[in-house]
Design a protein around this motif. Structure first.
Motif, PDB file in Angstrom:
ATOM      1  N   MET A 103       0.813  -1.179   0.000  1.00  0.00           N
ATOM      2  CA  MET A 103       0.000   0.000   0.000  1.00  0.00           C
ATOM      3  C   MET A 103       0.863   1.252   0.000  1.00  0.00           C
ATOM      4  O   MET A 103       0.614   2.157  -0.771  1.00  0.00           O
ATOM      5  CB  MET A 103      -0.914  -0.009   1.219  1.00  0.00           C
ATOM      6  N   ILE A 104       1.845   1.322   0.876  1.00  0.00           N
ATOM      7  CA  ILE A 104       2.678   2.517   0.961  1.00  0.00           C
ATOM      8  C   ILE A 104       3.395   2.759  -0.351  1.00  0.00           C
ATOM      9  O   ILE A 104       3.471   3.900  -0.814  1.00  0.00           O
ATOM     10  CB  ILE A 104       3.713   2.400   2.101  1.00  0.00           C
ATOM     11  N   SER A 105       3.883   1.690  -0.959  1.00  0.00           N
ATOM     12  CA  SER A 105       4.604   1.855  -2.219  1.00  0.00           C
ATOM     13  C   SER A 105       3.695   2.420  -3.308  1.00  0.00           C
ATOM     14  O   SER A 105       4.131   3.230  -4.113  1.00  0.00           O
ATOM     15  CB  SER A 105       5.241   0.539  -2.660  1.00  0.00           C
ATOM     16  N   GLU A 106       2.397   2.024  -3.322  1.00  0.00           N
ATOM     17  CA  GLU A 106       1.471   2.580  -4.307  1.00  0.00           C
ATOM     18  C   GLU A 106       1.198   4.055  -4.042  1.00  0.00           C
ATOM     19  O   GLU A 106       1.146   4.864  -4.956  1.00  0.00           O
ATOM     20  CB  GLU A 106       0.144   1.807  -4.320  1.00  0.00           C
ATOM     21  N   LEU A 107       1.018   4.413  -2.777  1.00  0.00           N
ATOM     22  CA  LEU A 107       0.828   5.828  -2.433  1.00  0.00           C
ATOM     23  C   LEU A 107       2.055   6.648  -2.796  1.00  0.00           C
ATOM     24  O   LEU A 107       1.960   7.713  -3.398  1.00  0.00           O
ATOM     25  CB  LEU A 107       0.568   5.990  -0.932  1.00  0.00           C
ATOM     26  N   ALA A 108       3.182   6.138  -2.402  1.00  0.00           N
ATOM     27  CA  ALA A 108       4.419   6.869  -2.608  1.00  0.00           C
ATOM     28  C   ALA A 108       4.771   6.977  -4.087  1.00  0.00           C
ATOM     29  O   ALA A 108       5.248   8.016  -4.535  1.00  0.00           O
ATOM     30  CB  ALA A 108       5.553   6.190  -1.847  1.00  0.00           C
ATOM     31  N   ALA A 109       4.548   5.912  -4.837  1.00  0.00           N
ATOM     32  CA  ALA A 109       4.933   5.900  -6.247  1.00  0.00           C
ATOM     33  C   ALA A 109       4.231   6.994  -7.040  1.00  0.00           C
ATOM     34  O   ALA A 109       4.782   7.511  -8.007  1.00  0.00           O
ATOM     35  CB  ALA A 109       4.644   4.534  -6.853  1.00  0.00           C
ATOM     36  N   GLU A 114       8.625   6.535  -0.453  1.00  0.00           N
ATOM     37  CA  GLU A 114       7.977   5.916   0.705  1.00  0.00           C
ATOM     38  C   GLU A 114       8.332   6.653   1.988  1.00  0.00           C
ATOM     39  O   GLU A 114       7.464   6.902   2.828  1.00  0.00           O
ATOM     40  CB  GLU A 114       8.378   4.448   0.814  1.00  0.00           C
ATOM     41  N   ARG A 115       9.590   6.996   2.138  1.00  0.00           N
ATOM     42  CA  ARG A 115      10.028   7.710   3.347  1.00  0.00           C
ATOM     43  C   ARG A 115       9.315   9.052   3.486  1.00  0.00           C
ATOM     44  O   ARG A 115       8.844   9.422   4.555  1.00  0.00           O
ATOM     45  CB  ARG A 115      11.539   7.897   3.292  1.00  0.00           C
ATOM     46  N   GLU A 116       9.205   9.780   2.379  1.00  0.00           N
ATOM     47  CA  GLU A 116       8.520  11.071   2.400  1.00  0.00           C
ATOM     48  C   GLU A 116       7.030  10.885   2.673  1.00  0.00           C
ATOM     49  O   GLU A 116       6.412  11.683   3.385  1.00  0.00           O
ATOM     50  CB  GLU A 116       8.750  11.810   1.080  1.00  0.00           C
ATOM     51  N   CYS A 117       6.458   9.825   2.154  1.00  0.00           N
ATOM     52  CA  CYS A 117       5.051   9.523   2.402  1.00  0.00           C
ATOM     53  C   CYS A 117       4.805   9.323   3.907  1.00  0.00           C
ATOM     54  O   CYS A 117       3.871   9.889   4.463  1.00  0.00           O
ATOM     55  CB  CYS A 117       4.651   8.291   1.616  1.00  0.00           C
ATOM     56  N   PHE A 118       5.657   8.529   4.554  1.00  0.00           N
ATOM     57  CA  PHE A 118       5.541   8.331   5.999  1.00  0.00           C
ATOM     58  C   PHE A 118       5.671   9.660   6.743  1.00  0.00           C
ATOM     59  O   PHE A 118       4.924   9.947   7.672  1.00  0.00           O
ATOM     60  CB  PHE A 118       6.622   7.360   6.503  1.00  0.00           C
ATOM     61  N   ARG A 119       6.630  10.487   6.324  1.00  0.00           N
ATOM     62  CA  ARG A 119       6.868  11.763   6.989  1.00  0.00           C
ATOM     63  C   ARG A 119       5.647  12.683   6.862  1.00  0.00           C
ATOM     64  O   ARG A 119       5.211  13.303   7.835  1.00  0.00           O
ATOM     65  CB  ARG A 119       8.109  12.459   6.418  1.00  0.00           C
ATOM     66  N   VAL A 120       5.071  12.750   5.675  1.00  0.00           N
ATOM     67  CA  VAL A 120       3.914  13.612   5.446  1.00  0.00           C
ATOM     68  C   VAL A 120       2.726  13.144   6.289  1.00  0.00           C
ATOM     69  O   VAL A 120       2.039  13.959   6.918  1.00  0.00           O
ATOM     70  CB  VAL A 120       3.556  13.665   3.945  1.00  0.00           C
ATOM     71  N   PRO A 168       0.674   5.741   7.722  1.00  0.00           N
ATOM     72  CA  PRO A 168      -0.338   5.377   6.725  1.00  0.00           C
ATOM     73  C   PRO A 168      -1.124   4.120   7.108  1.00  0.00           C
ATOM     74  O   PRO A 168      -2.333   4.052   6.870  1.00  0.00           O
ATOM     75  CB  PRO A 168       0.491   5.148   5.453  1.00  0.00           C
ATOM     76  N   VAL A 169      -0.474   3.158   7.718  1.00  0.00           N
ATOM     77  CA  VAL A 169      -1.157   1.928   8.139  1.00  0.00           C
ATOM     78  C   VAL A 169      -2.172   2.232   9.248  1.00  0.00           C
ATOM     79  O   VAL A 169      -3.295   1.727   9.229  1.00  0.00           O
ATOM     80  CB  VAL A 169      -0.138   0.859   8.587  1.00  0.00           C
ATOM     81  N   GLU A 170      -1.793   3.072  10.197  1.00  0.00           N
ATOM     82  CA  GLU A 170      -2.735   3.467  11.258  1.00  0.00           C
ATOM     83  C   GLU A 170      -3.922   4.225  10.668  1.00  0.00           C
ATOM     84  O   GLU A 170      -5.064   4.025  11.081  1.00  0.00           O
ATOM     85  CB  GLU A 170      -2.029   4.330  12.301  1.00  0.00           C
TER      86      GLU A 170
END
Length: 86
Positions: free
Chosen positions: A1-7, A12-18, A27-29
């Protein structure tokens, strides 16, 4: 899931940070919270069995659904339905 959002827009790291900066959760929470909100709506407004709702919301087995639902609402899905049924 994270890879699809981030892509789509960022790493992915920036996605988690945002997510952490804006929503104060991973994102999982966020996804689990969203799924539980949908489950709450389905329990309050529908007549589907609890196991069907858990599965439809992507929360897996009925035992896992019950466990995360109780942690989120402090009651069982059946108790929630009785309390909030229209």
């Amino acid at each position: 899931m994270i890879s699809e959002l981030a892509a789509a827009y960022l790493s992915e790291r920036e996605c988690f940070r945002v997510f952490q900066d804006c929503l104060h959760m991973t994102p999982v929470e966020y996804l689990k919270s969203y799924r539980l909100q949908i489950a709450c709506q389905m329990l309050a407004k529908g007549n589907e069995p609890v196991t069907v709702i858990g599965s439809a919301c992507g929360l897996g087995s009925s035992s896992y659904f019950g466990k995360v639902f109780r942690a989120y609402t402090h009651c069982t899905p059946t108790e929630y339905r009785k309390k909030w049924k229209d």
